[in-house]
Design an enzyme around this catalytic site. Sequence first.
Site, PDB file in Angstrom:
ATOM      1  CG  HIS A  47      24.762  75.246  37.051  1.00 35.82           C
ATOM      2  ND1 HIS A  47      23.930  75.361  38.143  1.00 35.82           N
ATOM      3  CD2 HIS A  47      24.335  76.195  36.151  1.00 35.82           C
ATOM      4  CE1 HIS A  47      23.042  76.325  37.918  1.00 35.82           C
ATOM      5  NE2 HIS A  47      23.276  76.835  36.725  1.00 35.82           N
ATOM      6  CD  GLU A  48      25.637  77.174  32.762  1.00 35.10           C
ATOM      7  OE1 GLU A  48      24.569  77.145  32.107  1.00 35.10           O
ATOM      8  OE2 GLU A  48      25.834  77.964  33.702  1.00 35.10           O
ATOM      9  CG  HIS A  61      20.570  75.178  32.961  1.00 26.13           C
ATOM     10  ND1 HIS A  61      19.428  75.383  33.698  1.00 26.13           N
ATOM     11  CD2 HIS A  61      21.517  76.011  33.490  1.00 26.13           C
ATOM     12  CE1 HIS A  61      19.668  76.293  34.633  1.00 26.13           C
ATOM     13  NE2 HIS A  61      20.921  76.685  34.527  1.00 26.13           N
ATOM     14  CD  GLU A  86      20.070  79.359  37.154  1.00 27.09           C
ATOM     15  OE1 GLU A  86      21.181  78.879  37.479  1.00 27.09           O
ATOM     16  OE2 GLU A  86      19.723  79.502  35.968  1.00 27.09           O
TER      17      GLU A  86
END
Length: 291
Positions: free
Chosen positions: A139-140, A143, A209
């Site tokens: 997930h990070e 980004h 997100e």
Amino acid sequence: MKWKADWGLRARMGLTMFLLFALYVVFVGVLWAYTSGNLLFIVLLMGSFSLGQFFFSDKLTLWSMGAKEVSENEYPELHGMVGRLSQQADLPKPKVAVVDSRVPNAFATGRSQKNAAVCVTTGLLNALDRDELEGVLAHELAHVKNRDMMVMTIASFLSTIAFLVVRWGWWFGGGDRRNQAPIWVAILASLVVWIVSYFLIRALSRYREFAADRGGATITGKPSALASALLTIDGRMDRVPQDDLREESEMNAFFIIPVKSGFVGKLFSTHPSTERRVEKLRELERQMESA
């Protein structure tokens, strides 16, 4: 990995930057009036802050969280996960940092894909199993892949400057009553700029997100692992002492799960609800299974 560009995110980032640029022009006009046309002061103020944020945003964010960059010898398994997932995402391996905190959370920072850092807390490492941790790290990295960190860094600059004027602008008036009227006008205008930029950042933060959840699930191929991690982190927040939550609540926009504490954290949410995110991840998993 079949990575699809998120045009919805790109459109929102573009619109946010356009609106912030318009707000930037207004704010420079406010500063011009506030400083009686002191161009040198405006250039030095805006230039130093913008250059500082752009070139040192990753270091400043890590420093503000008390994060420490760690080596492969210190955290070999964590480094191995980040390296492997970075390869799957076709990204340069970012720096790896750890925060000694009981709050289970993670965030990514940096101005570009080549200058990024992924940070996790010790509370997160203790709370998640291997698959869940991979889901959070992916997930990070999403980004980083989406480049939304750079937009958030630039977007937060204007909000920070406006907030400083609101907070300290009265001090420059001294005791001269002739200066009070223009100073209070400048403070009021800066307050409006700060509020508008604040909401623009929050609107982008919520959508990014969802985009990072989809991207993280694409990198690992396991939407259920990220969904499980989100539920675990959300559930563990209630067990963390309130003092620890308050210390980290102002970094909500960068966390994978926001800290539900403090005035800002309670009044305005930087993230969609965990339930909604989990629902979308489960829907994505059904799509992957049927493909």
